[in-house]
Design an enzyme around this catalytic site. Structure first.
Site, short mmCIF file in Angstrom:
data_model
loop_
_atom_site.label_atom_id
_atom_site.label_comp_id
_atom_site.label_asym_id
_atom_site.label_seq_id
_atom_site.Cartn_x
_atom_site.Cartn_y
_atom_site.Cartn_z
N ARG A 198 -4.53 -9.90 3.99
CA ARG A 198 -4.66 -9.74 2.81
C ARG A 198 -3.63 -9.64 1.98
NH1 ARG A 198 -7.00 -6.03 -1.13
NH2 ARG A 198 -8.68 -6.92 -2.56
N LYS A 227 0.95 -0.92 0.02
CA LYS A 227 0.31 0.41 0.28
C LYS A 227 0.85 1.42 0.09
CE LYS A 227 -4.91 -1.72 0.95
NZ LYS A 227 -5.76 -1.13 2.31
#
Length: 284
Positions: free
Chosen positions: A261, A227
Protein backbone atom coordinates in the site's frame (compact mmCIF):
# COMPACT_ATOMS: atom_id res chain seq x y z
CA UNK A 1 -6.11 -23.02 5.67
CA UNK A 2 -4.56 -20.51 3.26
CA UNK A 3 -5.05 -20.96 -0.47
CA UNK A 4 -3.44 -24.29 -1.47
CA UNK A 5 -2.11 -22.76 -4.68
CA UNK A 6 -0.86 -19.64 -2.95
CA UNK A 7 -2.86 -17.54 -5.42
CA UNK A 8 -4.62 -14.41 -4.15
CA UNK A 9 -7.87 -13.74 -6.01
CA UNK A 10 -9.52 -10.32 -5.80
CA UNK A 11 -12.31 -9.42 -8.20
CA UNK A 12 -11.26 -10.79 -11.57
CA UNK A 13 -7.53 -10.52 -10.81
CA UNK A 14 -5.14 -13.21 -9.65
CA UNK A 15 -1.78 -12.65 -7.97
CA UNK A 16 0.45 -15.68 -7.66
CA UNK A 17 3.54 -16.25 -5.49
CA UNK A 18 6.41 -14.04 -6.62
CA UNK A 19 4.06 -11.38 -8.00
CA UNK A 20 4.00 -8.01 -6.26
CA UNK A 21 0.73 -6.09 -6.28
CA UNK A 22 0.83 -2.32 -5.83
CA UNK A 23 -2.09 -0.81 -3.87
CA UNK A 24 -2.40 2.94 -4.43
CA UNK A 25 -3.68 5.05 -1.53
CA UNK A 26 -6.59 7.34 -2.33
CA UNK A 27 -7.81 9.43 0.59
CA UNK A 28 -11.24 11.03 0.19
CA UNK A 29 -10.57 12.96 3.37
CA UNK A 30 -9.83 16.65 4.02
CA UNK A 31 -7.18 15.91 6.66
CA UNK A 32 -4.91 13.08 5.51
CA UNK A 33 -1.49 13.12 7.18
CA UNK A 34 0.21 12.78 3.80
CA UNK A 35 -1.66 14.83 1.19
CA UNK A 36 -3.63 17.21 3.46
CA UNK A 37 -6.85 16.75 1.48
CA UNK A 38 -5.46 16.91 -2.06
CA UNK A 39 -7.84 14.16 -3.22
CA UNK A 40 -10.86 15.05 -1.10
CA UNK A 41 -12.71 16.62 -4.03
CA UNK A 42 -14.46 14.06 -6.24
CA UNK A 43 -12.83 15.14 -9.51
CA UNK A 44 -9.39 15.40 -7.95
CA UNK A 45 -9.76 11.90 -6.54
CA UNK A 46 -10.79 10.52 -9.94
CA UNK A 47 -7.79 12.16 -11.58
CA UNK A 48 -5.49 10.70 -8.94
CA UNK A 49 -7.00 7.24 -9.41
CA UNK A 50 -6.57 7.46 -13.19
CA UNK A 51 -2.94 8.50 -12.71
CA UNK A 52 -2.28 5.66 -10.28
CA UNK A 53 -3.68 3.10 -12.71
CA UNK A 54 -1.55 4.55 -15.52
CA UNK A 55 1.50 4.34 -13.24
CA UNK A 56 0.99 0.64 -12.60
CA UNK A 57 -1.38 0.29 -9.65
CA UNK A 58 -3.06 -3.11 -9.42
CA UNK A 59 -5.37 -2.00 -6.61
CA UNK A 60 -6.75 1.39 -5.57
CA UNK A 61 -7.58 1.69 -1.86
CA UNK A 62 -10.29 4.27 -1.16
CA UNK A 63 -10.55 5.69 2.35
CA UNK A 64 -13.14 8.07 3.74
CA UNK A 65 -11.81 8.54 7.29
CA UNK A 66 -8.38 9.66 8.45
CA UNK A 67 -6.63 6.89 10.40
CA UNK A 68 -5.47 9.09 13.27
CA UNK A 69 -7.02 11.67 15.54
CA UNK A 70 -9.25 14.25 13.93
CA UNK A 71 -12.79 15.41 13.44
CA UNK A 72 -15.44 12.73 13.99
CA UNK A 73 -16.75 11.22 10.76
CA UNK A 74 -20.14 9.56 10.97
CA UNK A 75 -21.01 6.36 9.15
CA UNK A 76 -23.29 8.34 6.84
CA UNK A 77 -20.54 10.79 5.96
CA UNK A 78 -18.04 7.99 5.34
CA UNK A 79 -20.56 6.40 2.98
CA UNK A 80 -21.08 9.72 1.20
CA UNK A 81 -17.34 10.03 0.64
CA UNK A 82 -16.75 6.47 -0.54
CA UNK A 83 -19.75 4.73 -2.11
CA UNK A 84 -20.44 7.07 -5.08
CA UNK A 85 -16.72 7.25 -5.74
CA UNK A 86 -16.33 3.47 -5.76
CA UNK A 87 -19.25 3.21 -8.19
CA UNK A 88 -17.68 5.74 -10.57
CA UNK A 89 -14.25 4.15 -10.26
CA UNK A 90 -15.76 0.78 -11.16
CA UNK A 91 -17.41 2.32 -14.22
CA UNK A 92 -14.17 3.95 -15.39
CA UNK A 93 -11.90 0.97 -14.70
CA UNK A 94 -13.90 -2.28 -15.02
CA UNK A 95 -10.89 -4.55 -14.46
CA UNK A 96 -9.32 -2.64 -11.57
CA UNK A 97 -9.25 -4.18 -8.10
CA UNK A 98 -10.99 -1.66 -5.84
CA UNK A 99 -10.42 -1.71 -2.10
CA UNK A 100 -12.18 0.28 0.59
CA UNK A 101 -10.34 1.22 3.78
CA UNK A 102 -12.95 0.97 6.53
CA UNK A 103 -13.58 -0.74 9.85
CA UNK A 104 -17.38 -0.38 9.62
CA UNK A 105 -19.51 -3.26 8.35
CA UNK A 106 -22.21 -1.00 6.92
CA UNK A 107 -19.65 0.93 4.88
CA UNK A 108 -18.07 -2.32 3.71
CA UNK A 109 -21.42 -3.68 2.56
CA UNK A 110 -22.43 -0.54 0.67
CA UNK A 111 -19.03 -0.24 -1.01
CA UNK A 112 -19.13 -3.91 -2.03
CA UNK A 113 -22.59 -3.30 -3.47
CA UNK A 114 -21.11 -0.39 -5.45
CA UNK A 115 -18.30 -2.54 -6.86
CA UNK A 116 -15.48 -2.87 -4.31
CA UNK A 117 -13.50 -6.13 -4.38
CA UNK A 118 -11.66 -5.86 -1.07
CA UNK A 119 -12.32 -4.52 2.43
CA UNK A 120 -9.16 -3.20 4.03
CA UNK A 121 -9.85 -3.38 7.76
CA UNK A 122 -6.91 -1.63 9.41
CA UNK A 123 -8.47 -1.80 12.89
CA UNK A 124 -8.28 -5.53 13.56
CA UNK A 125 -11.93 -6.52 13.51
CA UNK A 126 -13.20 -3.65 15.67
CA UNK A 127 -16.59 -4.26 14.03
CA UNK A 128 -17.08 -8.05 14.22
CA UNK A 129 -19.68 -7.91 11.44
CA UNK A 130 -17.15 -6.68 8.88
CA UNK A 131 -15.93 -10.21 8.12
CA UNK A 132 -19.55 -11.27 7.66
CA UNK A 133 -20.00 -8.45 5.16
CA UNK A 134 -17.00 -9.71 3.18
CA UNK A 135 -18.49 -13.20 3.17
CA UNK A 136 -21.93 -11.97 2.09
CA UNK A 137 -20.53 -10.16 -0.95
CA UNK A 138 -17.72 -12.65 -1.69
CA UNK A 139 -15.06 -9.95 -1.49
CA UNK A 140 -11.59 -9.98 0.00
CA UNK A 141 -10.65 -8.94 3.53
CA UNK A 142 -7.46 -7.62 5.10
CA UNK A 143 -6.88 -8.98 8.62
CA UNK A 144 -4.77 -6.56 10.65
CA UNK A 145 -3.20 -5.99 14.07
CA UNK A 146 -3.76 -2.86 16.14
CA UNK A 147 -2.57 -4.06 19.53
CA UNK A 148 -6.04 -3.89 21.01
CA UNK A 149 -6.53 -0.21 20.19
CA UNK A 150 -9.86 1.08 18.98
CA UNK A 151 -10.23 2.95 15.68
CA UNK A 152 -8.40 6.26 15.34
CA UNK A 153 -6.40 5.98 18.56
CA UNK A 154 -2.63 6.08 19.06
CA UNK A 155 -0.46 3.81 21.23
CA UNK A 156 0.82 5.03 24.59
CA UNK A 157 3.70 3.16 26.21
CA UNK A 158 2.70 0.02 24.36
CA UNK A 159 4.76 -3.12 25.03
CA UNK A 160 4.89 -6.72 23.80
CA UNK A 161 6.85 -9.72 24.98
CA UNK A 162 7.33 -10.49 21.26
CA UNK A 163 5.60 -8.14 18.83
CA UNK A 164 5.92 -10.51 15.87
CA UNK A 165 4.38 -13.39 17.80
CA UNK A 166 1.53 -11.14 18.96
CA UNK A 167 0.88 -9.94 15.41
CA UNK A 168 1.00 -13.46 13.96
CA UNK A 169 -1.42 -14.84 16.54
CA UNK A 170 -3.88 -11.99 15.99
CA UNK A 171 -3.92 -11.85 12.20
CA UNK A 172 -3.96 -15.62 11.69
CA UNK A 173 -6.79 -15.87 14.21
CA UNK A 174 -8.77 -13.21 12.35
CA UNK A 175 -8.14 -14.95 9.02
CA UNK A 176 -9.33 -18.28 10.41
CA UNK A 177 -12.43 -16.62 11.87
CA UNK A 178 -13.17 -15.02 8.50
CA UNK A 179 -12.97 -18.41 6.79
CA UNK A 180 -15.33 -19.87 9.40
CA UNK A 181 -17.81 -17.11 8.51
CA UNK A 182 -17.62 -17.87 4.80
CA UNK A 183 -14.84 -15.69 3.38
CA UNK A 184 -12.92 -17.62 0.73
CA UNK A 185 -9.34 -18.38 1.85
CA UNK A 186 -7.93 -17.12 -1.44
CA UNK A 187 -9.48 -13.68 -0.79
CA UNK A 188 -7.71 -13.07 2.53
CA UNK A 189 -4.59 -11.09 3.36
CA UNK A 190 -2.79 -10.41 6.63
CA UNK A 191 -1.27 -7.04 7.55
CA UNK A 192 1.15 -6.45 10.44
CA UNK A 193 -0.12 -2.85 10.36
CA UNK A 194 3.07 -0.93 11.03
CA UNK A 195 2.72 1.93 13.56
CA UNK A 196 -0.85 0.96 14.57
CA UNK A 197 -0.60 0.03 18.24
CA UNK A 198 3.18 0.00 17.90
CA UNK A 199 6.19 2.25 18.41
CA UNK A 200 9.13 2.61 16.03
CA UNK A 201 11.03 -0.28 17.61
CA UNK A 202 8.06 -2.60 17.06
CA UNK A 203 7.57 -1.53 13.43
CA UNK A 204 11.27 -2.05 12.69
CA UNK A 205 11.20 -5.48 14.31
CA UNK A 206 8.20 -6.43 12.19
CA UNK A 207 9.98 -5.30 9.05
CA UNK A 208 13.13 -7.28 9.86
CA UNK A 209 11.18 -10.44 10.72
CA UNK A 210 8.48 -10.18 8.07
CA UNK A 211 9.48 -13.58 6.74
CA UNK A 212 7.89 -15.16 9.82
CA UNK A 213 4.51 -13.75 8.79
CA UNK A 214 4.99 -14.80 5.16
CA UNK A 215 5.73 -18.32 6.43
CA UNK A 216 2.15 -18.60 7.72
CA UNK A 217 1.03 -19.08 4.11
CA UNK A 218 -1.35 -16.13 4.13
CA UNK A 219 -0.48 -13.35 1.63
CA UNK A 220 1.09 -10.44 3.50
CA UNK A 221 0.14 -6.81 2.84
CA UNK A 222 2.48 -4.09 4.08
CA UNK A 223 1.50 -0.44 4.51
CA UNK A 224 4.75 1.33 5.35
CA UNK A 225 4.55 4.28 2.97
CA UNK A 226 5.86 7.48 4.59
CA UNK A 227 5.00 6.20 8.06
CA UNK A 228 6.31 7.62 11.32
CA UNK A 229 8.66 4.71 12.03
CA UNK A 230 10.53 5.57 8.82
CA UNK A 231 10.59 9.26 9.69
CA UNK A 232 11.81 8.64 13.23
CA UNK A 233 14.45 6.13 12.15
CA UNK A 234 15.88 8.42 9.47
CA UNK A 235 14.99 11.75 11.13
CA UNK A 236 12.95 12.87 8.13
CA UNK A 237 9.63 14.77 7.89
CA UNK A 238 6.76 13.29 5.88
CA UNK A 239 7.80 15.01 2.65
CA UNK A 240 11.31 13.45 2.80
CA UNK A 241 10.46 9.83 3.53
CA UNK A 242 10.38 8.59 -0.07
CA UNK A 243 13.80 6.89 -0.10
CA UNK A 244 13.16 5.26 3.27
CA UNK A 245 9.78 4.06 2.04
CA UNK A 246 11.32 2.42 -1.03
CA UNK A 247 13.96 0.73 1.13
CA UNK A 248 11.28 -0.65 3.46
CA UNK A 249 9.22 -1.85 0.49
CA UNK A 250 12.22 -3.64 -1.02
CA UNK A 251 13.11 -5.35 2.27
CA UNK A 252 9.48 -6.39 2.75
CA UNK A 253 9.23 -7.77 -0.78
CA UNK A 254 12.47 -9.73 -0.40
CA UNK A 255 11.15 -11.24 2.85
CA UNK A 256 7.90 -12.38 1.27
CA UNK A 257 5.31 -9.57 1.30
CA UNK A 258 2.92 -9.69 -1.65
CA UNK A 259 0.79 -6.49 -1.61
CA UNK A 260 2.16 -2.99 -0.97
CA UNK A 261 0.00 0.00 0.00
CA UNK A 262 1.76 3.15 -1.24
CA UNK A 263 1.38 6.86 -1.95
CA UNK A 264 3.85 7.03 -4.87
CA UNK A 265 2.68 4.34 -7.28
CA UNK A 266 5.28 4.86 -9.99
CA UNK A 267 8.26 4.77 -7.60
CA UNK A 268 6.91 1.71 -5.80
CA UNK A 269 6.20 -0.11 -9.07
CA UNK A 270 9.76 0.56 -10.22
CA UNK A 271 11.32 -0.60 -6.94
CA UNK A 272 9.22 -3.76 -6.76
CA UNK A 273 9.88 -4.64 -10.38
CA UNK A 274 13.59 -4.31 -9.61
CA UNK A 275 13.26 -6.64 -6.61
CA UNK A 276 11.38 -9.16 -8.76
CA UNK A 277 14.12 -9.00 -11.37
CA UNK A 278 16.88 -9.47 -8.81
CA UNK A 279 15.02 -12.33 -7.16
CA UNK A 280 14.35 -14.13 -10.43
CA UNK A 281 11.16 -14.98 -12.27
CA UNK A 282 9.94 -17.35 -9.56
CA UNK A 283 10.47 -14.96 -6.67
CA UNK A 284 12.84 -15.32 -3.70
Amino acid sequence: MSSPSGVLRLGGAEFGPGQYAVMAVLNRTPDSFYDKGATFAFDAALAAADAAVAAGADIVDVGGVKAGYGEHVSTEEEIRRTVPFVAELRRRHPGLVISVDTWRARVGRECAEAGADLINDTWSGADPDLARAAAEYDVGLVCSHSGGLGPRTDPHRVSYADVVADVESTVVGLAERAVSLGVRPDRLLIDPTHDFGKNTYHSLELTRRLGELAATGWPVLVAVSNKDFIGETLDRPVAERGPGTLAALAVSAWLGARVFRVHDTAAARGALDAVAGLAGADGV
